[in-house]
Design a protein around this motif. Structure first.
Motif, short mmCIF file in Angstrom:
data_model
loop_
_atom_site.label_atom_id
_atom_site.label_comp_id
_atom_site.label_asym_id
_atom_site.label_seq_id
_atom_site.Cartn_x
_atom_site.Cartn_y
_atom_site.Cartn_z
N TRP A 239 -22.18 -11.62 1.34
CA TRP A 239 -20.35 -11.91 1.49
C TRP A 239 -20.29 -12.79 3.26
CZ3 TRP A 239 -17.30 -9.73 -2.23
CH2 TRP A 239 -17.69 -9.61 -3.45
N THR A 240 -21.28 -12.90 3.86
CA THR A 240 -21.15 -13.02 5.15
C THR A 240 -20.10 -14.07 5.53
OG1 THR A 240 -23.05 -14.84 5.12
CG2 THR A 240 -23.53 -12.15 5.83
N THR A 241 -20.04 -15.24 4.90
CA THR A 241 -18.98 -15.74 5.96
C THR A 241 -17.26 -15.73 4.59
OG1 THR A 241 -19.90 -17.28 3.78
CG2 THR A 241 -20.77 -17.60 6.12
N THR A 242 -17.36 -14.73 3.58
CA THR A 242 -16.54 -14.47 3.10
C THR A 242 -15.23 -14.03 4.51
OG1 THR A 242 -17.38 -14.67 0.91
CG2 THR A 242 -15.42 -13.16 1.42
N TRP A 243 -14.06 -14.10 4.33
CA TRP A 243 -13.01 -13.60 4.58
C TRP A 243 -11.62 -13.47 3.39
CZ3 TRP A 243 -8.27 -16.55 5.22
CH2 TRP A 243 -7.84 -17.73 4.60
N PHE A 244 -11.02 -11.86 3.76
CA PHE A 244 -9.71 -11.37 3.17
C PHE A 244 -8.83 -12.25 3.72
CE2 PHE A 244 -12.51 -8.06 2.83
CZ PHE A 244 -13.19 -7.57 1.32
N ASP A 245 -7.88 -12.04 2.63
CA ASP A 245 -6.24 -13.52 2.67
C ASP A 245 -5.63 -12.70 1.56
OD1 ASP A 245 -4.71 -14.68 4.11
OD2 ASP A 245 -5.18 -16.65 2.72
N TYR A 246 -4.41 -13.17 2.01
CA TYR A 246 -3.10 -12.92 0.93
C TYR A 246 -3.07 -11.21 0.34
CZ TYR A 246 0.57 -14.26 -2.45
OH TYR A 246 1.79 -14.30 -3.02
N PRO A 247 -2.46 -9.95 1.19
CA PRO A 247 -2.84 -9.12 0.53
C PRO A 247 -1.78 -8.81 -0.01
CG PRO A 247 -2.55 -9.10 3.38
CD PRO A 247 -2.38 -10.62 2.56
N ASP A 248 -2.24 -7.36 -1.41
CA ASP A 248 -1.16 -6.58 -1.77
C ASP A 248 -1.31 -4.90 -1.17
OD1 ASP A 248 1.76 -6.30 -3.04
OD2 ASP A 248 0.86 -5.95 -5.35
N MET A 249 0.09 -4.17 -1.69
CA MET A 249 -0.36 -3.17 -1.83
C MET A 249 -0.01 -2.24 -2.34
SD MET A 249 -1.75 -0.50 1.84
CE MET A 249 -0.33 -1.04 2.03
N ALA A 250 0.12 -1.31 -3.13
CA ALA A 250 0.74 -0.45 -4.01
C ALA A 250 -0.01 0.68 -4.17
CB ALA A 250 1.47 -1.06 -5.10
N PHE A 251 0.52 2.11 -4.56
CA PHE A 251 -0.09 3.20 -4.73
C PHE A 251 0.69 4.17 -6.06
CE2 PHE A 251 4.03 4.00 -1.21
CZ PHE A 251 4.65 5.21 -2.55
N THR A 252 0.42 4.97 -7.20
CA THR A 252 0.48 5.51 -7.95
C THR A 252 0.55 7.06 -7.46
OG1 THR A 252 -1.89 6.26 -8.55
CG2 THR A 252 -0.92 4.14 -9.54
N ASN A 253 0.43 7.90 -8.21
CA ASN A 253 0.67 9.20 -7.68
C ASN A 253 -0.92 9.48 -6.80
OD1 ASN A 253 2.72 9.90 -9.16
ND2 ASN A 253 2.08 10.53 -10.47
N GLN A 254 -1.68 9.13 -6.94
CA GLN A 254 -3.04 9.67 -6.56
C GLN A 254 -3.74 8.89 -5.97
OE1 GLN A 254 -5.52 11.91 -9.09
NE2 GLN A 254 -3.99 12.54 -10.06
N GLN A 255 -3.79 7.15 -6.05
CA GLN A 255 -4.32 6.27 -5.32
C GLN A 255 -3.73 5.82 -4.81
OE1 GLN A 255 -7.46 7.09 -5.46
NE2 GLN A 255 -7.29 8.81 -7.24
N LEU A 256 -3.81 4.98 -3.63
CA LEU A 256 -3.68 3.55 -3.16
C LEU A 256 -4.66 2.39 -3.02
CD1 LEU A 256 -1.92 2.34 -0.92
CD2 LEU A 256 -3.94 2.28 1.03
N PHE A 257 -3.46 1.44 -4.12
CA PHE A 257 -4.71 -0.18 -4.57
C PHE A 257 -4.16 -1.04 -3.29
CE2 PHE A 257 -4.00 2.91 -7.88
CZ PHE A 257 -4.57 2.63 -8.57
N ILE A 258 -5.32 -1.62 -2.61
CA ILE A 258 -4.56 -2.53 -2.01
C ILE A 258 -5.86 -4.17 -3.21
CG2 ILE A 258 -5.20 -3.69 0.23
CD1 ILE A 258 -5.84 -1.17 1.54
N SER A 259 -4.81 -5.04 -3.09
CA SER A 259 -5.76 -6.27 -3.53
C SER A 259 -5.88 -7.63 -2.47
CB SER A 259 -4.42 -6.95 -4.69
OG SER A 259 -3.43 -7.43 -4.22
N PHE A 260 -6.69 -8.30 -2.94
CA PHE A 260 -6.91 -9.38 -1.80
C PHE A 260 -7.77 -10.87 -2.73
CE2 PHE A 260 -7.43 -6.28 1.90
CZ PHE A 260 -7.15 -7.02 3.21
#
Length: 402
Positions: free
Chosen positions: A127-148
């Motif tokens: 994925w050398t030419t792939t780029w991340f955009d439009y993030p979201d971020m939230a957590f549970t008791n134990q984990q941090l979740f991030i979507s792109f």
């Protein structure tokens, strides 16, 4: 039951250094008197509950990487681990790929950050030419979740969800993570208010949703298909004074998601139809245990449009939200609201004096449970004040309760 604005603060030019945009995408979080707010293209903090703010330059606060800091940011505070979490999206470098930076600051040393960088090639070497955009971020008791969303050029490729253990983020050592991706659903929105299971939502069609769940102790994601009442998309329009269509770039992605008191909720901007004369906020409330629809209490008006909702559950599981309202006789205004047994209770925080000269607004807002006032919410918003240029955007920090 009335809605109370505990704080309704417009950020000054000194706080934002006028690096504001009508596509502002502000996010905010609170830890007692410690506050932080981000947007396009600024960040600022307060150590006294919003009485004064100190600008933090996202372009220079960290070493340069990839193509340099770009735009999208999200900020959270996790009370159990007493850490601030700051996500920054960077521009694509010469090869076409970019990175996101995940920075952590401990409560006791607020403003001192350590960080990790994550590139698309960390997931797949091809994925050398792939780029991340439009993030979201939230957590549970134990984990941090991030979507792109992940793109090559302007072509969407897939959605990616990361899961990071909060204990490792808080300690600053030994960080590992899991990740998952799909090429069928994009713009996956994470629920605010989760405890031991993260729920996420995305559209399958104009009458069906995909609801994902990833338990803290589970290795992988599972999903459910949920039918909802049909709605409309297409070109959104709600011209305000002077014919300025502030919804020119609006789209139907899910932008609000919460879970609490046995209810999973999703919100998005739907277009006008036979029952709704103007764009409105589509709302679906599901049973957490069965994933069946409980009700669909949409937010709409005969005189102005609603758009760009974000939502969260407070400690009691009650849903609060932040959104925009405008068109017709009024310029875009910022609104917060709460779901009660009687329906949605809302209040306006501020109305713009102008419409955006580029007829652009969005793309997302932020709503979180307040820490340490557990029955309250903290939300971001913005309006145009004194002119229609991007420098006239005034971000707003709101604390509220029912």
């Amino acid at each position: 039951m009335s809605l109370t604005l505990v704080k309704n603060i417009g950020l000054s030019d000194a706080a934002t250094t006028t690096r504001t945009s009508s596509v502002c995408e502000p996010t905010t979080a609170a830890n007692k008197l410690q506050l932080m707010m981000t947007g396009n293209w600024f960040a600022c903090t307060s150590a006294n509950g919003g009485t004064s703010w100190t600008s933090v330059d996202p372009f220079t606060r960290f070493p340069a990487s990839a193509g340099g800091f770009c735009c999208d940011q999200v900020v959270l505070y996790h009370p159990q681990h007493r850490i601030w979490i700051w996500l920054l999206q960077y521009s694509a470098g010469p090869g076409g790929g970019n990175l996101f930076r995940l920075a952590i600051s401990r409560e006791a040393s607020f403003g001192t950050w350590y960080y990790w960088d994550f590139r698309p090639t960390d997931l797949n070497a091809a994925w050398t030419t792939t780029w991340f955009d439009y993030p979201d971020m939230a957590f549970t008791n134990q984990q941090l979740f991030i979507s792109f969303n992940a793109f090559i050029g302007n072509a969407w490729q897939r959605a990616v969800v990361f899961r990071f253990p909060l204990t490792a983020l808080a300690s600053g050592t030994g960080l590992s993570y899991r990740w998952w991706n799909t090429t069928t659903n994009g713009s996956i929105r994470l629920c605010r208010g989760a405890s031991s299971v993260m729920y996420m939502g995305s559209h399958n069609s104009l009458s069906q949703m995909r609801v994902y769940q990833w338990a803290d102790t589970a290795v992988s994601i599972s999903s459910s298909t949920v039918g909802v009442r049909a709605w409309s998309a297409g070109a959104y329009s709600a011209p305000g004074p002077g014919g300025v269509n502030w919804l020119n770039r609006l789209d139907p992605r899910v932008t609000g998601a919460w879970v609490g008191a046995g209810v999973i909720g999703f919100m998005w901007s739907a277009n006008r139809d036979a029952s709704h004369p103007l764009p409105y906020i589509r709302v679906v409330r599901l049973s957490e245990s069965t994933k069946t629809v409980l009700n669909e209490p949409d937010i709409w008006s005969n005189t102005a449009a609603w758009a760009y909702p974000a939502a969260a559950a407070n400690a009691q599981g009650q849903a609060g939200f932040t959104a925009f309202y405008g068109g017709g006789a009024i310029h875009p205004g910022h609104v917060v609201g709460v779901h009660t047994a009687a329906g949605w209770q809302t209040t306006l925080t501020k109305t713009s004096t102008h419409g955006p000269v580029d007829q652009a607004w969005g793309d997302y807002l932020s709503c979180l449970a307040h820490h340490d006032q557990s029955s309250q919410w903290v939300a971001s918003g913005y309006t145009l004040q004194g002119g229609n240029a991007r420098q006239n955007i005034e971000p707003r920090y709101i604390q509220f309760h029912a």
